[in-house]
Design a protein around this motif. Sequence first.
Motif, mmCIF file in Angstrom:
data_model
loop_
_atom_site.group_PDB
_atom_site.id
_atom_site.type_symbol
_atom_site.label_atom_id
_atom_site.label_comp_id
_atom_site.label_asym_id
_atom_site.label_seq_id
_atom_site.Cartn_x
_atom_site.Cartn_y
_atom_site.Cartn_z
ATOM 1 N N PRO A 9 -28.906 -51.987 10.201
ATOM 2 C CA PRO A 9 -29.577 -52.997 11.024
ATOM 3 C C PRO A 9 -30.896 -52.434 11.560
ATOM 4 N N CYS A 10 -31.884 -53.293 11.707
ATOM 5 C CA CYS A 10 -33.218 -52.826 12.098
ATOM 6 C C CYS A 10 -33.248 -52.191 13.485
ATOM 7 N N PHE A 11 -32.264 -52.468 14.328
ATOM 8 C CA PHE A 11 -32.271 -51.899 15.672
ATOM 9 C C PHE A 11 -31.667 -50.495 15.726
ATOM 10 N N PRO A 13 -31.474 -46.407 14.324
ATOM 11 C CA PRO A 13 -32.265 -45.378 13.628
ATOM 12 C C PRO A 13 -31.803 -45.248 12.179
ATOM 13 N N SER A 14 -32.711 -44.857 11.315
ATOM 14 C CA SER A 14 -32.408 -44.816 9.878
ATOM 15 C C SER A 14 -31.304 -43.828 9.521
ATOM 16 N N PHE A 15 -31.043 -42.825 10.359
ATOM 17 C CA PHE A 15 -29.974 -41.889 9.994
ATOM 18 C C PHE A 15 -28.588 -42.522 10.113
ATOM 19 N N PHE A 16 -28.490 -43.728 10.673
ATOM 20 C CA PHE A 16 -27.232 -44.470 10.699
ATOM 21 C C PHE A 16 -27.057 -45.342 9.452
ATOM 22 N N ALA A 17 -28.044 -45.351 8.590
ATOM 23 C CA ALA A 17 -28.005 -46.207 7.402
ATOM 24 C C ALA A 17 -26.907 -45.762 6.440
ATOM 25 N N GLY A 18 -26.324 -46.738 5.777
ATOM 26 C CA GLY A 18 -25.310 -46.460 4.767
ATOM 27 C C GLY A 18 -25.931 -46.436 3.385
ATOM 28 N N PRO A 19 -25.425 -45.566 2.511
ATOM 29 C CA PRO A 19 -25.969 -45.481 1.158
ATOM 30 C C PRO A 19 -25.419 -46.589 0.257
ATOM 31 N N TYR A 20 -26.280 -47.139 -0.553
ATOM 32 C CA TYR A 20 -25.879 -48.121 -1.559
ATOM 33 C C TYR A 20 -26.501 -47.717 -2.881
ATOM 34 N N TRP A 21 -25.683 -47.687 -3.912
ATOM 35 C CA TRP A 21 -26.147 -47.324 -5.247
ATOM 36 C C TRP A 21 -26.122 -48.551 -6.136
#
Length: 109
Positions: A9-11, A13-21
């Motif tokens: 989610p945009c709110f 930080p990017s280090f919470f992002a999940g990986p998608y392949w």
Amino acid sequence: ARGKLAVAPCFLPSFFAGPYWIIDYSEEEGYAIISGGAPTKRSAGGCSTGTGVNDSGFWIFTRQQKRDQALLDKARAIAAKKGFDLSMLNDVDQSECTEDSFQQAAFLM
């Protein structure tokens, strides 16, 4: 994988992002096979991702609302050939979905 991306989610930080392949994709045929990160678990049916929020999930997306069984069979065969456990997939019938029902569901979120 043909491509990798991180989604959050945009709110957050990017280090919470999940990986998608992106395992396989065809603009022309209208499908994409997506894995929630690298497969880390082995089973008799193949490999799969974990469970939880990040590093989990396995999907076949199509552009058509109505099921195209031949296209799904093709995508499933590609995923199986790449070693994915197809038992992780759940069929979803969206043939009765309407734009109105989608907008109402989005409003409730």
